[in-house]
Design a protein around this motif. Structure first.
Motif, PDB file in Angstrom:
ATOM      1  N   ARG A 116       0.859  -1.188   0.000  1.00  0.00           N
ATOM      2  CA  ARG A 116       0.000   0.000   0.000  1.00  0.00           C
ATOM      3  C   ARG A 116       0.891   1.233   0.000  1.00  0.00           C
ATOM      4  O   ARG A 116       2.056   1.171   0.405  1.00  0.00           O
ATOM      5  N   LEU A 117       0.315   2.359  -0.438  1.00  0.00           N
ATOM      6  CA  LEU A 117       1.041   3.621  -0.495  1.00  0.00           C
ATOM      7  C   LEU A 117       0.470   4.582   0.532  1.00  0.00           C
ATOM      8  O   LEU A 117      -0.729   4.878   0.513  1.00  0.00           O
ATOM      9  N   GLY A 118       1.333   5.062   1.436  1.00  0.00           N
ATOM     10  CA  GLY A 118       0.887   5.986   2.467  1.00  0.00           C
ATOM     11  C   GLY A 118       0.798   7.403   1.947  1.00  0.00           C
ATOM     12  O   GLY A 118       1.812   8.005   1.576  1.00  0.00           O
ATOM     13  N   HIS A 119      -0.397   7.935   1.886  1.00  0.00           N
ATOM     14  CA  HIS A 119      -0.717   9.288   1.427  1.00  0.00           C
ATOM     15  C   HIS A 119      -0.764   9.370  -0.096  1.00  0.00           C
ATOM     16  O   HIS A 119      -1.826   9.552  -0.671  1.00  0.00           O
ATOM     17  N   GLY A 120       0.382   9.339  -0.772  1.00  0.00           N
ATOM     18  CA  GLY A 120       0.384   9.397  -2.234  1.00  0.00           C
ATOM     19  C   GLY A 120      -0.245  10.653  -2.793  1.00  0.00           C
ATOM     20  O   GLY A 120      -0.717  10.661  -3.941  1.00  0.00           O
ATOM     21  N   PHE A 121      -0.243  11.719  -2.017  1.00  0.00           N
ATOM     22  CA  PHE A 121      -0.996  12.922  -2.395  1.00  0.00           C
ATOM     23  C   PHE A 121      -0.579  13.454  -3.755  1.00  0.00           C
ATOM     24  O   PHE A 121      -1.417  13.771  -4.601  1.00  0.00           O
ATOM     25  N   ASN A 122       0.724  13.573  -4.018  1.00  0.00           N
ATOM     26  CA  ASN A 122       1.167  14.216  -5.251  1.00  0.00           C
ATOM     27  C   ASN A 122       1.422  13.236  -6.392  1.00  0.00           C
ATOM     28  O   ASN A 122       2.165  13.533  -7.335  1.00  0.00           O
ATOM     29  N   LEU A 123       0.786  12.081  -6.351  1.00  0.00           N
ATOM     30  CA  LEU A 123       0.927  11.098  -7.420  1.00  0.00           C
ATOM     31  C   LEU A 123       0.546  11.683  -8.781  1.00  0.00           C
ATOM     32  O   LEU A 123       1.093  11.285  -9.809  1.00  0.00           O
ATOM     33  N   TYR A 124      -0.368  12.634  -8.804  1.00  0.00           N
ATOM     34  CA  TYR A 124      -0.831  13.236 -10.060  1.00  0.00           C
ATOM     35  C   TYR A 124       0.315  13.896 -10.829  1.00  0.00           C
ATOM     36  O   TYR A 124       0.214  14.118 -12.054  1.00  0.00           O
ATOM     37  N   ARG A 125       1.405  14.220 -10.167  1.00  0.00           N
ATOM     38  CA  ARG A 125       2.541  14.841 -10.833  1.00  0.00           C
ATOM     39  C   ARG A 125       3.346  13.844 -11.664  1.00  0.00           C
ATOM     40  O   ARG A 125       4.230  14.240 -12.432  1.00  0.00           O
ATOM     41  N   TYR A 126       3.051  12.566 -11.526  1.00  0.00           N
ATOM     42  CA  TYR A 126       3.836  11.521 -12.184  1.00  0.00           C
ATOM     43  C   TYR A 126       2.897  10.567 -12.931  1.00  0.00           C
ATOM     44  O   TYR A 126       2.554   9.493 -12.428  1.00  0.00           O
ATOM     45  N   PRO A 127       2.479  10.923 -14.139  1.00  0.00           N
ATOM     46  CA  PRO A 127       1.494  10.098 -14.870  1.00  0.00           C
ATOM     47  C   PRO A 127       1.909   8.641 -15.042  1.00  0.00           C
ATOM     48  O   PRO A 127       1.060   7.743 -14.940  1.00  0.00           O
ATOM     49  N   GLU A 128       3.190   8.396 -15.293  1.00  0.00           N
ATOM     50  CA  GLU A 128       3.624   7.013 -15.488  1.00  0.00           C
ATOM     51  C   GLU A 128       3.543   6.224 -14.182  1.00  0.00           C
ATOM     52  O   GLU A 128       3.173   5.038 -14.181  1.00  0.00           O
TER      53      GLU A 128
END
Length: 415
Positions: free
Chosen positions: A293-305
């Protein structure tokens, strides 16, 4: 409550409060019909909550009042009186007798008190320093977490994954692990089905880093020694702290791989993406480590791949909406990026993080934030609760039994 009535409560709440909520200042939200409905709704699990930062302020004051051996120093630090507390320290009963109000404790022990213009993480981590002795001894740990789990039980939660470090010697770590188990056994007198598991934490700043190997060794020792009905109470590891100013996860990558490889069945969830910045590689490193699992991952949108990889690997994101708002990542819950992650097929679970320091509510405020912010239906709320059980670090048999109980409870509650 049927779906139509739920929709009415939600729209009434949104009309009154909107989607920009502050759960330490907007006290009126706690008196709304929507909050009261969500408060006792069977929620399943909280998969991301940090040790000794859980009890809401009113319950923390009550806990301290029952333990006069804990005192509050003039600098608002909680200290164990036997360890030589400084002059002017007072226990909770003395503080209240002298007119100290709960609001003053909230200003010193929550993010409410952060000075304007300050870096929020500095104040936030300072709270952990001030309150760090609240569970100084195994007996305090046992009492604190008995109260924590009974509170979770009262709000419809039957499973808690607690992030906890294991400081000190192996004996110290074992004593804390046994205290968690003793608290769980006490809670099961009220709720026989309640379950607690531990995600053991290391840290990646200057204070924690020198202890990393000891913390992980202690955690694995507790994993071997402390069992609940044959299951290790320590089920996973994590590495925490402010992502923008701490060491990178790359510093720990090989050691994390070795720990997981040498302990079959051990899970991995890592804090990554709890940031507004787009130049670090924390999520990439976490994925490389093989996270469950990924904790938070808030700024994942900055990395499309990377977002595509998370979706394809069916990696669940532990979303802590109230925490994200309290620490300055998202002011409007309608714009929280996890709403888009969820809509795109990435599994998410709703979690509380550090409710003692960020809210007057444990987990319920987080559900309220996404119900209002993401305009969720009752069916969608039910799906989020179900996901919290499906993504738990439990055996398939434990999940099946828990899911069956929760389904019956949820349907009865909403009938």
């Amino acid at each position: 409550m049927d779906s139509e009535r739920f929709e009415q409560l939600k729209q009434s709440f949104r009309a009154a409060f909107g989607t920009r909520l502050d759960f330490l200042r907007d006290s009126a939200v706690y008196d709304t019909p929507l909050f009261k409905f969500l408060e006792h709704m069977p929620k399943g699990a909280d998969l991301h909550a940090h040790a000794d930062a859980i009890l809401p302020m009113a319950l923390q004051i009550e806990f301290l009042g029952d333990h006069p051996e804990l005192v509050i120093t003039p600098e608002w630090q909680i200290r164990y009186s036997a360890l030589g507390a400084p002059y002017g320290s007072r226990n909770m009963a003395e503080c209240l007798a002298e007119g100290v109000t709960p609001e003053e404790f909230r200003r010193h022990w929550t993010v409410l008190g952060a000075p304007d213009g300050s870096y929020m993480w500095d104040w936030f981590e300072g709270i952990f320093t001030k309150c760090g002795a609240i569970c100084t001894s195994p007996s305090l740990v046992q009492d604190y977490y008995t109260r924590v789990m009974l509170h979770y039980h009262s709000i419809g939660v039957e499973y808690l994954e607690l992030r906890s470090p294991f400081f000190g010697t192996r004996e110290d770590a074992l004593a804390r692990g046994k205290a968690y188990l003793a608290a769980l056994q006490e809670v099961r007198k009220t709720d026989p089905a309640f379950t607690l598991r531990i995600v053991a934490c290391g840290g990646k700043n200057d204070v924690w880093d020198p202890q990393f190997d000891t913390l992980m060794d202690n955690a694995m020792y507790v994993r071997e020694q402390v069992l609940d009905n044959g299951h290790p109470i320590v089920v996973a590891i994590d590495i925490v702290n402010d992502e923008d100013r701490s060491y990178s996860l790359s510093r720990y990558e090989e050691r994390v791989r070795q720990i997981v490889a040498s302990h079959p069945g051990l899970h991995l969830t890592l804090h990554a993406g709890e940031s507004l910045r787009g130049e670090n590689k924390e999520i990439e490193i976490a994925l490389r480590c093989g996270i469950d699992r990924l904790g938070h991952g808030f700024n994942l949108y900055r990395y499309p791949e990377l977002e595509k990889e998370v979706r394809e690997k069916d990696i669940c994101i532990e979303v802590c909406p109230v925490s994200n708002a309290a620490l300055g990542y998202c002011a409007d819950f309608a714009k929280h990026p996890a709403a888009v992650y969820r809509a795109s097929g990435i599994p998410v679970v709703i979690c509380s993080d550090d409710p003692a320091y960020q809210s007057d509510s444990v987990l319920t405020a987080d559900y309220l934030a996404v119900v209002a912010g993401w305009d969720l239906s009752l069916g969608e709320v039910k799906a989020l609760c179900r996901e919290s059980i499906l993504r738990a670090f439990l055996s398939p048999e434990e999940k099946t039994a828990m899911l069956s109980r929760w389904e019956q409870d949820f349907d009865a509650y909403t009938a």
